[in-house]
Design an enzyme around this catalytic site. Structure first.
Site, PDB file in Angstrom:
ATOM      1  N   PRO A   1       9.697  -7.584 -20.148  1.00 26.79           N
ATOM      2  CA  PRO A   1       8.130  -7.406 -20.081  1.00 26.79           C
ATOM      3  C   PRO A   1       7.700  -6.008 -20.210  1.00 26.79           C
ATOM      4  O   PRO A   1       8.183  -5.150 -19.673  1.00 26.79           O
ATOM      5  CB  PRO A   1       7.588  -8.059 -18.654  1.00 26.79           C
ATOM      6  CG  PRO A   1       9.037  -8.557 -18.158  1.00 26.79           C
ATOM      7  CD  PRO A   1      10.180  -7.863 -18.984  1.00 26.79           C
TER       8      PRO A   1
ATOM      9  N   GLU B   1     -11.002   5.060 -14.840  1.00 29.61           N
ATOM     10  CA  GLU B   1     -10.267   6.055 -14.078  1.00 29.61           C
ATOM     11  C   GLU B   1     -10.733   6.532 -12.850  1.00 29.61           C
ATOM     12  O   GLU B   1     -11.363   6.113 -12.310  1.00 29.61           O
ATOM     13  CB  GLU B   1     -10.307   7.592 -15.265  1.00 29.61           C
ATOM     14  CG  GLU B   1     -11.888   7.855 -15.135  1.00 29.61           C
ATOM     15  CD  GLU B   1     -11.911   9.164 -16.179  1.00 29.61           C
ATOM     16  OE1 GLU B   1     -13.039   9.768 -16.288  1.00 29.61           O
ATOM     17  OE2 GLU B   1     -11.040   9.191 -16.972  1.00 29.61           O
ATOM     18  N   GLY B   2      -9.944   7.408 -12.281  1.00 30.18           N
ATOM     19  CA  GLY B   2     -10.240   7.967 -10.869  1.00 30.18           C
ATOM     20  C   GLY B   2      -9.492   7.516  -9.851  1.00 30.18           C
ATOM     21  O   GLY B   2      -9.519   7.807  -8.377  1.00 30.18           O
ATOM     22  N   ARG B   3      -8.346   6.709 -10.155  1.00 26.72           N
ATOM     23  CA  ARG B   3      -7.471   6.420  -8.855  1.00 26.72           C
ATOM     24  C   ARG B   3      -6.257   7.531  -8.524  1.00 26.72           C
ATOM     25  O   ARG B   3      -6.158   8.420  -9.438  1.00 26.72           O
ATOM     26  CB  ARG B   3      -6.513   5.160  -9.353  1.00 26.72           C
ATOM     27  CG  ARG B   3      -7.213   3.889 -10.005  1.00 26.72           C
ATOM     28  CD  ARG B   3      -8.498   3.631  -8.851  1.00 26.72           C
ATOM     29  NE  ARG B   3      -9.311   2.488  -9.114  1.00 26.72           N
ATOM     30  CZ  ARG B   3      -9.081   1.509 -10.179  1.00 26.72           C
ATOM     31  NH1 ARG B   3      -7.757   1.566 -10.815  1.00 26.72           N
ATOM     32  NH2 ARG B   3     -10.078   0.788 -10.562  1.00 26.72           N
TER      33      ARG B   3
END
Lengths: 71, 71, 71, 71, 71, 71
Positions: free
Chosen positions: F5, F13-15
């Protein structure tokens, strides 16, 4: 009717936010008109490509188009 | 001006060819209008998803929408 | 050195398995030669597009190219 | 909080619908647990690859794995 | 014959422009040789992945490969 | 059994890196549990979308969600 279109737009970087606003609004309307789906079901991912991130005919755009030459 | 948009449209399978014709024509016009690019530069890939090929909230569409139930 | 290239090749359907064998072998060699990576690190996904699954300039390929007309 | 994850799962074809049900349920839960988002915001596209649609190390899966040999 | 291959190359970031030039040239030649298509028909999108944007076996590359550790 | 897989996670975005670590670990475990495959076979590409790179209902996220407003 759930049509759930998820679109990815691959385009050269450098557009203004207003151009992107116009793009997502117009493309969403076009999808809804063609598929008779509700606009909030339409998702659009914009993938911006730098001059050294897109090639045609084996040449990077930054090497063939003045507009994308590396500054 | 070379903008080279390459779009991918992920949508549930089952549309007619005429719906697809209208989709690619309208979306291409929308892109050209927003980005001021020529239509022959716009490429669109249509990826059709079966009822067991798309999930929302952890459920396959074929299990949540009568329209996509497996026959 | 782990370079892990994962390629996706979107192309019109209709190629023979031998053409696909030649394609994945040649493209893998090209990637390894350019990036100096090991061939078993290179993965290639082939996405075949039907005549009504690819459009240029707002027209479906099946409507502009005899080769992809619906039989 | 709108996190809107859209996932694409590229995997070899041949799984049962029940395996796909378990896959989308488990992956959705995993995303929600990690990103603290609501499950109905998580979309999953499953792209199934045939034996002649995926290659590793320059070889098609149908030529290297008995399970994907063309019947 | 219109084959229109559109390729996406997902690879770790950090390559030089010269490596990218060699990559797009070699891959384009490989595609043309295998599919007997004209090189100007071949488009390649390069998607560069940062160390925290690619994972194998549940681990981010930046945590498993010194080369991609965050500076 | 080779299931190979390859997942792509498109998310805003932003994590933090820790959120990404948890995401790839949990999603990999979920895939392995559902498909009974080995974790080192599972590859995950994270594509982070900026506020002007994702739209729902024809509106850019940066224009509809305080969290993604351009600073």
């Amino acid at each position: 009717m759930k049509y759930m279109p998820v679109l990815v737009v691959n385009m050269m970087e450098g557009r203004t936010d207003d151009q992107k606003r116009s793009l997502v609004e117009n493309v969403t309307n076009a999808v809804c008109e063609s598929l008779k789906c509700e606009s909030h079901k339409v998702k659009i991912i914009i993938n911006e490509m730098p001059g050294n991130g897109y090639a045609i005919g084996g040449k990077l755009m930054q090497d063939t188009d003045e507009k994308y030459k590396k500054r």
